[in-house]
Design a protein around this motif. Structure first.
Motif, PDB file in Angstrom:
ATOM      1  N   ILE A   1       3.939  -9.883   9.527  1.00 18.34           N
ATOM      2  CA  ILE A   1       3.617  -8.480   9.250  1.00 18.34           C
ATOM      3  C   ILE A   1       4.748  -7.818   8.478  1.00 18.34           C
ATOM      4  O   ILE A   1       4.522  -7.041   7.553  1.00 18.34           O
ATOM      5  N   ILE A   2       5.983  -8.160   8.846  1.00 23.21           N
ATOM      6  CA  ILE A   2       7.146  -7.591   8.164  1.00 23.21           C
ATOM      7  C   ILE A   2       7.632  -8.545   7.073  1.00 23.21           C
ATOM      8  O   ILE A   2       7.773  -9.736   7.282  1.00 23.21           O
ATOM      9  N   ASP A   3       7.865  -8.005   5.898  1.00 21.60           N
ATOM     10  CA  ASP A   3       8.493  -8.768   4.829  1.00 21.60           C
ATOM     11  C   ASP A   3       9.969  -8.955   5.203  1.00 21.60           C
ATOM     12  O   ASP A   3      10.697  -7.980   5.376  1.00 21.60           O
TER      13      ASP A   3
ATOM     14  N   THR B   1       7.587  -2.200   5.864  1.00 26.64           N
ATOM     15  CA  THR B   1       6.808  -3.103   5.021  1.00 26.64           C
ATOM     16  C   THR B   1       5.388  -2.571   4.909  1.00 26.64           C
ATOM     17  O   THR B   1       4.788  -2.166   5.909  1.00 26.64           O
ATOM     18  N   GLN B   2       4.862  -2.577   3.710  1.00 29.43           N
ATOM     19  CA  GLN B   2       3.485  -2.162   3.489  1.00 29.43           C
ATOM     20  C   GLN B   2       2.653  -3.386   3.134  1.00 29.43           C
ATOM     21  O   GLN B   2       2.983  -4.127   2.223  1.00 29.43           O
ATOM     22  N   ARG B   3       1.593  -3.591   3.915  1.00 23.50           N
ATOM     23  CA  ARG B   3       0.662  -4.675   3.663  1.00 23.50           C
ATOM     24  C   ARG B   3      -0.699  -4.074   3.327  1.00 23.50           C
ATOM     25  O   ARG B   3      -1.191  -3.203   4.051  1.00 23.50           O
TER      26      ARG B   3
ATOM     27  N   GLU C   1       1.464   0.086   7.354  1.00 19.72           N
ATOM     28  CA  GLU C   1       2.925   0.168   7.250  1.00 19.72           C
ATOM     29  C   GLU C   1       3.539  -0.130   8.614  1.00 19.72           C
ATOM     30  O   GLU C   1       3.096   0.414   9.635  1.00 19.72           O
ATOM     31  N   THR C   2       4.547  -0.995   8.615  1.00 22.71           N
ATOM     32  CA  THR C   2       5.172  -1.423   9.855  1.00 22.71           C
ATOM     33  C   THR C   2       6.688  -1.374   9.718  1.00 22.71           C
ATOM     34  O   THR C   2       7.246  -1.802   8.702  1.00 22.71           O
ATOM     35  N   SER C   3       7.342  -0.877  10.763  1.00 19.77           N
ATOM     36  CA  SER C   3       8.802  -0.794  10.781  1.00 19.77           C
ATOM     37  C   SER C   3       9.416  -2.169  11.002  1.00 19.77           C
ATOM     38  O   SER C   3       8.894  -2.991  11.772  1.00 19.77           O
TER      39      SER C   3
ATOM     40  N   VAL D   1      -0.331   3.387  10.776  1.00 21.77           N
ATOM     41  CA  VAL D   1       0.766   2.825  11.560  1.00 21.77           C
ATOM     42  C   VAL D   1       0.264   2.579  12.978  1.00 21.77           C
ATOM     43  O   VAL D   1      -0.227   3.498  13.643  1.00 21.77           O
ATOM     44  N   ILE D   2       0.377   1.346  13.439  1.00 25.55           N
ATOM     45  CA  ILE D   2      -0.121   0.997  14.767  1.00 25.55           C
ATOM     46  C   ILE D   2       0.952   1.250  15.825  1.00 25.55           C
ATOM     47  O   ILE D   2       2.151   1.231  15.542  1.00 25.55           O
TER      48      ILE D   2
END
Length: 474
Positions: free
Chosen positions: A218-220, A227-229, A245-247, A281-282
């Protein structure tokens, strides 16, 4: 295609070992104490008995601020109520909570920025909270990002931005009630994503991770912060894209995406740091429920038209008159007109305020009644073009309670449809498809309206053109 389900397996356990700023103390939220309850009771008593105290809605509060402007200092005894929908338990949110105006079917949400870590132990998801606003500020933490927030002070280094509510301020401004409600995500289509839903907990169905993301985390690993997927979702006869988007500090950052299944994702809708894109954002990786077969786009060529209008039966260039249609000027003198489009070589209708001399133009073009009870899976589409692309607006709306009279247009319930409308930047020769707009959530006799808003002023007098209106169904 259906949104690829992210298979959440034992890899989750690995993520718990990640080193980050996340507080891994997953204690249950602390109850509101007797002193806090007493202070909240006093505030609620003041609202009930003192005309100088007001309970304001989130929507009304947000309307006081325009993105990019200087922060608004709140000096009145206003209180806003909301239900917490975000959680920093997994590290995907930091120094912020999002609250919305209802546990289910919210109409507005807002961000509260605060200097508090592990805020989930105090402001758990579903908790009913009241924010006493006097002495706080309404604005943005990054000027122009479009995320209207409640903060504690103006940024001393940038007077157009606000900063977090300090820990010392929290006790005087943010109060929990003893109520915790179950938050029901609002199911929407990707096309319905907009500013009005920022800060609310939404659900997008028939979603998936595209094949190019299969096997990636999920994170680059090259990103330091977020990170935006780009995910996809089935949308009628095609697909729509949206951004997850994930932190980098989320404790599920090493979960791998899989593209062989799809399903639903529930998340808070907001914008990225620069305000350039809407993102979801989850709270937790479990908010991604991709455990179904991939969805498939519908073949609308097999659907039957239940309503069509291509304006070929009209003639001349005067005000449009078609049996069953309503062409109504709410403000100003301009009506939709019939004309022959030289670029497409067909008849169409147009509306514009150019040289009208009117201070305001609000004009409605409304279809005849369309029965949505006799069929299922109805989809609506049309094409739009422009001329003199100057700042006017064209809204596409639907009503199932309008009585068909001009006198009651303004009092009927009109819901916005997520249709693509030609933009000012589009070349005037081009016709733009609205996409296939799903009407299956509406029942009864429906009316679809094109509402033009403009004026004779050169900055908002542009012309819109409409053609090939169609509703198909199974």
């Amino acid at each position: 295609m259906k949104i690829n389900s992210i298979k959440i397996i034992s890899v989750i356990l690995i993520t718990l070992l990640l080193s980050s700023c996340v507080d891994d103390n997953f204690d249950v939220p602390t109850p509101s104490g007797s002193e806090e309850n007493k202070e909240l009771s006093i505030i609620l008593g003041n609202i009930a008995n003192d005309i100088n105290w007001n309970l304001v809605s989130i929507a009304d509060l947000k309307s006081r601020y325009s993105s990019g402007s200087a922060p608004v200092a709140i000096t009145s005894n206003d209180v806003v109520k909301g239900y917490v929908v975000s959680s920093d338990r997994t590290g995907n949110f930091f120094q912020e909570i999002y609250i919305q105006d209802s546990p289910e079917n919210p109409t507005a949400g807002i961000r509260v920025v605060l200097n508090l870590r592990s805020s989930y132990t105090r402001y758990n998801v579903g908790r009913e909270v009241y924010v006493y606003l006097n002495g706080l500020y309404l604005g943005e933490t990054n000027s122009g990002d479009g995320i209207i927030s409640i903060g504690g002070k103006v940024n001393p280094d940038d007077s157009d931005e606000i900063e977090v509510i300090s820990e010392n301020q929290l006790g005087n401004h943010v109060f929990r009630s003893t109520n915790t409600e179950t938050i029901i995500p609002k199911t929407i289509k990707v096309a319905e994503i907009g500013d009005n839903l920022i800060g609310t907990f939404i659900r997008i169905e028939d979603a998936f991770f595209p094949a190019e993301l299969d096997g990636l985390t999920i994170i680059d690993p090259n990103e330091d912060f977020d990170t935006q997927r780009t995910l996809s979702a089935c949308n009628g006869s095609g697909f729509s894209e949206f951004i997850l988007e994930t932190s980098s500090f989320a404790n599920f950052s090493q979960v791998k995406m899989q593209s062989d299944e799809g399903g639903a994702i529930s998340a808070i809708l907001t914008k990225d740091f620069g305000g350039n894109n809407f993102v979801v954002v989850i709270n937790d990786v479990e908010d991604i429920q991709f455990n179904e077969s991939l969805c498939q786009p519908l073949d609308l060529s097999t659907f039957t038209p239940i309503f069509e209008e291509d304006f070929e039966g009209t003639s001349g260039s005067g005000d449009l008159t078609i049996t069953g249609w309503t062409n109504y000027s709410q403000e100003g003198t301009r009506l939709f007109r019939s004309y022959n489009d030289s670029n497409s070589g067909s008849r169409a209708t147009s509306i514009g305020a150019f040289r009208s001399g009117d201070a305001s133009t609000i004009t409605w073009l409304i279809t005849p009644s369309i029965n949505l009870d006799a069929t299922a899976n109805e989809f609506f589409s049309f094409e739009s073009s422009n001329s003199f692309a100057d700042g006017s607006e064209l809204e596409v709306l639907i009503s199932t309670d309008w009585d068909g009279t001009e006198a009651n247009i303004a009092t009927a319930t009109w819901n916005s449809l997520p249709a693509a409308v030609v933009t000012d930047s589009e070349n005037f020769r081009n016709w733009v498809s609205s996409g296939d707009v799903d009407l299956s959530s509406f029942t009864g006799n429906a009316y679809i309206a094109f509402k033009y808003i403009g004026s004779g002023d050169s900055g908002s007098d542009g012309t819109f053109e409409i053609d090939n209106i169609k509703v198909v169904a199974q």
